[in-house]
Write a protein that holds these residues in place. Structure first.
Motif, PDB file in Angstrom:
ATOM      1  N   PHE A 431       0.838  -0.745  -0.222  1.00 54.30           N
ATOM      2  CA  PHE A 431      -0.150   0.015  -0.059  1.00 54.30           C
ATOM      3  C   PHE A 431       0.917   0.719  -0.321  1.00 54.30           C
ATOM      4  O   PHE A 431       0.435   1.967  -0.793  1.00 54.30           O
ATOM      5  N   ASP A 432       1.712   1.322   0.896  1.00 54.72           N
ATOM      6  CA  ASP A 432       3.155   2.095   0.999  1.00 54.72           C
ATOM      7  C   ASP A 432       3.829   2.959  -0.589  1.00 54.72           C
ATOM      8  O   ASP A 432       3.851   4.048  -0.901  1.00 54.72           O
ATOM      9  N   LEU A 433       3.807   1.677  -1.311  1.00 51.88           N
ATOM     10  CA  LEU A 433       5.088   2.162  -1.956  1.00 51.88           C
ATOM     11  C   LEU A 433       4.010   2.519  -3.293  1.00 51.88           C
ATOM     12  O   LEU A 433       3.668   3.161  -3.676  1.00 51.88           O
ATOM     13  N   HIS A 434       2.345   2.267  -3.553  1.00 47.73           N
ATOM     14  CA  HIS A 434       1.530   2.730  -3.888  1.00 47.73           C
ATOM     15  C   HIS A 434       1.318   4.475  -4.295  1.00 47.73           C
ATOM     16  O   HIS A 434       1.343   4.767  -4.717  1.00 47.73           O
ATOM     17  N   SER A 435       1.249   4.195  -2.715  1.00 45.89           N
ATOM     18  CA  SER A 435       0.296   5.467  -2.308  1.00 45.89           C
ATOM     19  C   SER A 435       1.783   6.651  -2.773  1.00 45.89           C
ATOM     20  O   SER A 435       1.141   7.587  -3.193  1.00 45.89           O
ATOM     21  N   LEU A 436       3.133   6.511  -2.445  1.00 50.82           N
ATOM     22  CA  LEU A 436       4.220   7.078  -3.009  1.00 50.82           C
ATOM     23  C   LEU A 436       4.151   7.402  -4.282  1.00 50.82           C
ATOM     24  O   LEU A 436       4.554   8.001  -4.929  1.00 50.82           O
TER      25      LEU A 436
END
Length: 585
Positions: A431-436
């Motif tokens: 999720f964090d990767l997609h958010s960034l």
């Protein structure tokens, strides 16, 4: 003429004065000599007054013989030398000195005075020596006669002791009586020499008598308690040991590899042999053996008491040890089953299964010893002290095994929870990767710095590898945990790089717009704006573009960059980060 006569008169007077002085001096010296002669005469008369002859006669009545008689005869010779020679010579020399004291030969007077003084002193010393030796002879005679009485009484007492208490000396009595007889023979010799006055030889015999008597007294004192131990104390104890062993054997007590009857027989042999040692009058050696016998007897008592004391705790421990073994075995079976189940889904990297198997083998060994002890107890062949030692060791071993079992179970108990947490964390990473990625895409930048993309793809691959490892049939949770820590650190760094990219690109755009107001009026601003725009649009070096335009703006409008930067972060609702804003990092 008158002067010459006066000088002659003075010289004459001087001569007369010297002559008078010399004469007076001569008279004084002569008087001194006479006084010294008087002193020496008095000293000689005092020596003559000493009753040396009476003392000689008194000692002569002692009927001296041998060396003592020879010493006495030498003293008589000294007495004759003193009375018949030295006194006469002293008288003659003093008379001659008194006569010569009227003359004027002062040197001769001095020599004669020295000679007679030496003779008087030597004579005085000789008299004193004779007196001392006479006194010594009297004292020795007195001492020896007293020793005769003392020793006679002592030997009578020793003889009485041996006769009255011969039962207390056992096989030593013959040797003791023989020694006493020898002492009495030597005493007779001493007594005879004393009566004869041969005190020199008597003294030698007396010294030996004292030594031999002390030895005999020591034997008489040392032997009875040793003999009592060998004939009363030890035999009673041996009898009690034999009876006790028979009773314990009848009650099914056993003593392992200790042959108690043989040990008791050995003690009896030592007792018999030590009686012979006493018969040889060797109490010191006998005491050593007695001490050894006492130690052997005590060891058998201790051996028996140990078995008696061990029986009750052995019987009391049987049920507890059995339950402890059963509980540990159940724990082992449960642990092995749990490890087998977990090994289907997880990699066990710390030899948990091997350790559990080793513990199970230990339990088999403990149970085997317990079963053999039970058979011995049932068959009434057990040595209680050995069984008790087994039980005590089993208690320690079982406690250690259970602790190890608990440690193993604790180490693997959280694997499922760890897996769930790891999957949740993996989902959060994704999720964090997609958010960034969305944050960067929303900037609509003309391009993304390659260094940023490279780092982003590294983190993306790490997350993908983690997902692959989590989907394996057997999960290595130790490796997964290490990956989680690494990815978390890398994600934090990627977040910082993303924030830097966003901040530097947006600030660069704002500063380029702000710089438009100075492009026509300031050539350096126009040049810097062109360079910064190239860095921004074509090279995608946003931090470098920001630095380029910010530098020139501060030159034409000091503080403008800080003001615009503060306004930017205030609008974002966050504090200005303290980090490097270089796009290449």
């Amino acid at each position: 003429m008158l002067m010459k006569d006066g000088v002659k008169m003075i010289v004459l007077i001087g001569i007369v004065i010297l002559a008078i002085a010399a004469y007076v001096g001569l008279l004084v010296y002569q008087q001194r000599i006479r006084r010294q002669v008087a002193t020496l005469t008095t000293k000689k008369e005092a020596m003559e007054a000493i009753p040396l002859k009476d003392e000689l006669q008194l000692v002569g009545q002692l009927s001296l013989t041998g060396q003592s008689l020879e010493d006495y005869e030498n003293l008589q010779s000294d007495f004759s030398e003193i009375t018949e020679n030295r006194f006469t010579r002293i008288d003659d020399q003093l008379a001659q000195l008194l006569s010569d004291s009227r003359g004027v030969n002062l040197i001769q007077l001095r020599q004669n005075l020295t000679k007679v003084t030496t003779l008087v002193d030597q004579t005085d010393e000789l008299i004193k020596s004779v007196q001392e030796q006479l006194t010594h002879l009297q004292e020795v005679d007195k001492q020896h006669r007293a020793a005769v009485k003392e020793l006679e009484q002592k030997y009578q007492g020793l003889r009485k002791t041996l006769l009255a208490k011969n039962f207390a000396f056992g096989p030593s009595i013959d040797g003791l009586e023989e020694q006493l007889s020898q002492l009495e023979d030597n005493f007779d010799t001493f007594s005879r020499l004393t009566q004869e006055g041969d005190h020199q030889r008597a003294a030698d015999v007396l010294n030996q008598l004292h030594d031999d008597t002390a030895v005999l007294e020591g034997l008489i004192k040392a032997i009875p308690p040793l003999y009592k131990d060998l004939t009363v104390v030890f035999p009673d104890q041996v009898k009690e040991l034999r009876s006790g062993y028979q009773q314990l054997s009848a009650d099914n007590y056993h003593f392992g590899d200790q042959n108690v009857p043989e040990m008791i027989s050995t003690i009896e042999d030592h007792i018999s042999a030590n009686l012979d040692t006493l018969g040889d009058l060797r109490p010191d050696d006998a005491k050593v053996v007695n001490d050894r016998i006492a130690t052997q007897i005590d060891s058998i008592y201790d051996l028996m008491q140990t078995e008696i004391d061990a029986k009750s705790p052995v019987e009391a421990n049987l049920d507890g040890v059995a339950k402890f073994i059963a509980h540990a075995q159940n724990q082992s079976h449960a642990l092995m089953a749990e490890l087998d189940r977990l090994s289907q889904n997880y990699t066990l990297d710390h030899q948990e299964i091997e350790t559990a198997r080793e513990l199970n083998e230990q339990l088999r060994g403990i149970d085997g010893i317990y079963q053999r002890d039970m058979q011995d107890l049932t068959g009434k062949t057990a040595t209680y002290s050995q069984v008790l030692a087994h039980q005590e060791q089993q208690q320690k071993d079982l406690e250690q095994i259970e602790q190890q079992q608990a440690d193993i179970l604790k180490s693997v108990a959280g694997l499922a929870d760890e897996e769930k947490q790891a999957r949740d964390t993996l989902q959060q990473f994704d999720f964090d990767l997609h958010s960034l990625r969305r944050q960067v895409e929303n900037l609509n930048l003309p391009g993304i710095p390659q260094t940023y993309l490279d780092y982003f793809f590294v983190v993306r691959d790490e997350v993908a590898q983690l997902a692959t490892d989590m989907d394996q049939p057997q999960i290595d949770m130790e490796r997964i945990t290490k990956q989680l820590l690494i990815i978390q650190t890398d994600l934090d760094t990627l977040q910082e790089k993303t924030d830097d990219l966003i901040d530097s690109s947006e600030l660069a755009e704002q500063l380029l717009q702000y710089a438009n107001r100075y492009q026509t009026s300031h050539e350096n601003v126009a040049t810097a704006s062109k360079e910064a725009a190239d860095l921004f649009e074509n090279k995608h070096q946003y931090a470098k573009a920001l630095e380029t335009i910010a530098t020139v703006l501060d030159e034409v409008e000091p503080g403008s960059y800080k003001r615009l930067e503060d306004a930017y972060y205030q609008s974002k609702g966050k504090e200005k980060p303290k980090r490097d804003t270089d796009d290449t990092k």
